[in-house]
Design a protein around this motif. Sequence first.
Motif, PDB file in Angstrom:
ATOM      1  N   GLU A   1      -2.336   8.681   2.102  1.00  0.00           N
ATOM      2  CA  GLU A   1      -2.576   8.093   0.778  1.00  0.00           C
ATOM      3  C   GLU A   1      -2.580   6.569   0.854  1.00  0.00           C
ATOM      4  O   GLU A   1      -3.386   5.909   0.201  1.00  0.00           O
ATOM      5  N   ALA A   2      -1.690   6.003   1.661  1.00  0.00           N
ATOM      6  CA  ALA A   2      -1.585   4.545   1.783  1.00  0.00           C
ATOM      7  C   ALA A   2      -2.594   3.963   2.766  1.00  0.00           C
ATOM      8  O   ALA A   2      -2.809   2.757   2.777  1.00  0.00           O
ATOM      9  N   GLY A   3      -3.165   4.812   3.608  1.00  0.00           N
ATOM     10  CA  GLY A   3      -4.106   4.313   4.603  1.00  0.00           C
ATOM     11  C   GLY A   3      -3.430   3.578   5.740  1.00  0.00           C
ATOM     12  O   GLY A   3      -3.974   2.612   6.282  1.00  0.00           O
ATOM     13  N   VAL A   4      -2.226   4.018   6.089  1.00  0.00           N
ATOM     14  CA  VAL A   4      -1.480   3.403   7.191  1.00  0.00           C
ATOM     15  C   VAL A   4      -1.092   4.479   8.199  1.00  0.00           C
ATOM     16  O   VAL A   4      -1.015   5.653   7.847  1.00  0.00           O
ATOM     17  N   PRO A   5      -0.812   4.098   9.439  1.00  0.00           N
ATOM     18  CA  PRO A   5      -0.319   5.075  10.408  1.00  0.00           C
ATOM     19  C   PRO A   5       1.033   5.626   9.959  1.00  0.00           C
ATOM     20  O   PRO A   5       1.830   4.903   9.340  1.00  0.00           O
TER      21      PRO A   5
ATOM     22  N   ARG B   1       0.827  -1.211   0.000  1.00  0.00           N
ATOM     23  CA  ARG B   1       0.000   0.000   0.000  1.00  0.00           C
ATOM     24  C   ARG B   1       0.862   1.261   0.000  1.00  0.00           C
ATOM     25  O   ARG B   1       0.541   2.235  -0.682  1.00  0.00           O
ATOM     26  N   ILE B   2       1.966   1.244   0.734  1.00  0.00           N
ATOM     27  CA  ILE B   2       2.864   2.401   0.763  1.00  0.00           C
ATOM     28  C   ILE B   2       3.510   2.597  -0.613  1.00  0.00           C
ATOM     29  O   ILE B   2       3.571   3.714  -1.127  1.00  0.00           O
ATOM     30  N   ARG B   3       3.954   1.518  -1.221  1.00  0.00           N
ATOM     31  CA  ARG B   3       4.597   1.637  -2.546  1.00  0.00           C
ATOM     32  C   ARG B   3       3.615   2.132  -3.602  1.00  0.00           C
ATOM     33  O   ARG B   3       3.962   2.971  -4.437  1.00  0.00           O
ATOM     34  N   THR B   4       2.402   1.619  -3.601  1.00  0.00           N
ATOM     35  CA  THR B   4       1.436   2.077  -4.601  1.00  0.00           C
ATOM     36  C   THR B   4       1.013   3.517  -4.324  1.00  0.00           C
ATOM     37  O   THR B   4       0.771   4.277  -5.257  1.00  0.00           O
ATOM     38  N   ALA B   5       0.950   3.898  -3.047  1.00  0.00           N
ATOM     39  CA  ALA B   5       0.647   5.292  -2.708  1.00  0.00           C
ATOM     40  C   ALA B   5       1.763   6.208  -3.200  1.00  0.00           C
ATOM     41  O   ALA B   5       1.501   7.290  -3.733  1.00  0.00           O
ATOM     42  N   MET B   6       3.025   5.785  -3.043  1.00  0.00           N
ATOM     43  CA  MET B   6       4.155   6.575  -3.553  1.00  0.00           C
ATOM     44  C   MET B   6       4.040   6.748  -5.068  1.00  0.00           C
ATOM     45  O   MET B   6       4.247   7.845  -5.583  1.00  0.00           O
ATOM     46  N   ASP B   7       3.699   5.678  -5.756  1.00  0.00           N
ATOM     47  CA  ASP B   7       3.547   5.758  -7.210  1.00  0.00           C
ATOM     48  C   ASP B   7       2.472   6.766  -7.598  1.00  0.00           C
ATOM     49  O   ASP B   7       2.672   7.567  -8.515  1.00  0.00           O
ATOM     50  N   ARG B   8       1.325   6.732  -6.905  1.00  0.00           N
ATOM     51  CA  ARG B   8       0.244   7.671  -7.219  1.00  0.00           C
ATOM     52  C   ARG B   8       0.664   9.108  -6.949  1.00  0.00           C
ATOM     53  O   ARG B   8       0.415  10.003  -7.775  1.00  0.00           O
ATOM     54  N   ILE B   9       1.311   9.342  -5.803  1.00  0.00           N
ATOM     55  CA  ILE B   9       1.734  10.704  -5.456  1.00  0.00           C
ATOM     56  C   ILE B   9       2.757  11.210  -6.469  1.00  0.00           C
ATOM     57  O   ILE B   9       2.646  12.339  -6.972  1.00  0.00           O
TER      58      ILE B   9
ATOM     59  N   GLY C   1       1.412  12.284  -9.671  1.00  0.00           N
ATOM     60  CA  GLY C   1       0.499  13.420  -9.616  1.00  0.00           C
ATOM     61  C   GLY C   1      -0.963  13.032  -9.617  1.00  0.00           C
ATOM     62  O   GLY C   1      -1.828  13.823  -9.995  1.00  0.00           O
ATOM     63  N   ARG C   2      -1.259  11.795  -9.160  1.00  0.00           N
ATOM     64  CA  ARG C   2      -2.637  11.306  -9.134  1.00  0.00           C
ATOM     65  C   ARG C   2      -3.035  10.770  -7.756  1.00  0.00           C
ATOM     66  O   ARG C   2      -3.483   9.617  -7.642  1.00  0.00           O
ATOM     67  N   PRO C   3      -2.892  11.588  -6.708  1.00  0.00           N
ATOM     68  CA  PRO C   3      -3.285  11.092  -5.388  1.00  0.00           C
ATOM     69  C   PRO C   3      -4.797  10.864  -5.328  1.00  0.00           C
ATOM     70  O   PRO C   3      -5.559  11.572  -5.994  1.00  0.00           O
ATOM     71  N   GLU C   4      -5.196   9.870  -4.579  1.00  0.00           N
ATOM     72  CA  GLU C   4      -6.614   9.546  -4.426  1.00  0.00           C
ATOM     73  C   GLU C   4      -7.143   9.864  -3.033  1.00  0.00           C
ATOM     74  O   GLU C   4      -8.338  10.077  -2.864  1.00  0.00           O
ATOM     75  N   HIS C   5      -6.271   9.866  -2.028  1.00  0.00           N
ATOM     76  CA  HIS C   5      -6.734  10.006  -0.651  1.00  0.00           C
ATOM     77  C   HIS C   5      -6.023  11.103   0.126  1.00  0.00           C
ATOM     78  O   HIS C   5      -6.296  11.289   1.310  1.00  0.00           O
TER      79      HIS C   5
END
Length: 52
Positions: free
Chosen positions: A38-42, A10-18, A21-25
Amino acid sequence: MSGAPDERHRIRTAMDRILAGRPEHSNGALTIVALAVEAGVPATLSPSATST
């Protein structure tokens, strides 16, 4: 890096999105807080928080 394999994924895919330039959360800022949101983790499970 600590955390379960799912959290790491989740952290790696969140990094890819950020970085793409396509953050979702999050606001897409290049910060640990935005990455955690973005990753939904603490924030304590994000890569920088666990490095020495």
